[in-house]
Design a protein around this motif. Sequence first.
Motif, mmCIF file in Angstrom:
data_model
loop_
_atom_site.group_PDB
_atom_site.id
_atom_site.type_symbol
_atom_site.label_atom_id
_atom_site.label_comp_id
_atom_site.label_asym_id
_atom_site.label_seq_id
_atom_site.Cartn_x
_atom_site.Cartn_y
_atom_site.Cartn_z
ATOM 1 N N THR A 3 37.490 8.072 50.982
ATOM 2 C CA THR A 3 36.401 7.297 50.407
ATOM 3 C C THR A 3 36.070 6.050 51.203
ATOM 4 N N TYR A 6 32.477 6.861 52.862
ATOM 5 C CA TYR A 6 31.652 7.807 52.133
ATOM 6 C C TYR A 6 30.546 7.044 51.430
ATOM 7 N N THR A 7 29.324 7.541 51.536
ATOM 8 C CA THR A 7 28.202 6.847 50.914
ATOM 9 C C THR A 7 27.209 7.855 50.349
ATOM 10 N N SER A 8 26.397 7.404 49.427
ATOM 11 C CA SER A 8 25.332 8.220 48.844
ATOM 12 C C SER A 8 24.041 7.421 48.859
ATOM 13 N N MET A 76 18.831 13.406 47.092
ATOM 14 C CA MET A 76 20.100 12.695 46.981
ATOM 15 C C MET A 76 20.978 13.215 48.106
ATOM 16 N N SER A 78 24.788 12.685 50.124
ATOM 17 C CA SER A 78 26.104 12.051 50.195
ATOM 18 C C SER A 78 26.810 12.564 51.439
ATOM 19 N N ARG A 80 29.170 10.942 55.257
ATOM 20 C CA ARG A 80 29.887 9.914 56.007
ATOM 21 C C ARG A 80 28.977 9.267 57.035
ATOM 22 N N ALA A 101 25.671 14.484 56.466
ATOM 23 C CA ALA A 101 25.620 14.900 55.069
ATOM 24 C C ALA A 101 26.661 15.965 54.746
#
Length: 146
Positions: A3, A6-8, A76, A78, A80, A101
């Motif tokens: 984590t 990690y981004t969204s 949407m 999500s 790295r 993604a």
Amino acid sequence: MPTDNYTSIVGNLVDDPELRFTGNGTAVANLRVAVTQRIQQDGTWRDGETSFFKVNVWRGQAENLADSLSKGDRVMVSGRLRQRSWETSEGEKRSVTELEADEVGASLKWATAKVERTSQRGNGDRNQGRERQAERGGDFNDPAPF
């Protein structure tokens, strides 16, 4: 899944996804997502600044995305963050931060969708991918557009 990187993001596609294939036939879709802040001021909401994010989507998901989404669609994403650097032919140093993604989905906040399952794509489908590449033009080995 780690984590720490990690981004969204949620935003709108700036252009149609660009589907390309590496030399060994691996599909990659490149897209840009516009994300606009919403700011509340004096009891009313307004748009803030817009940020643009470059996103890379690989393999079967790339082909599914190119077949499913287009410019203006809300998505949407999500994955790295990755940074890469290079030097131009003029000797200028450049770098870009991209989102690799893991998952991309259509937002259903203001739209509807009908999900259709795809069959697993195997090595036999690489020829179909190369035909699609010829239809759309472009090669993954083309120089960066910036």
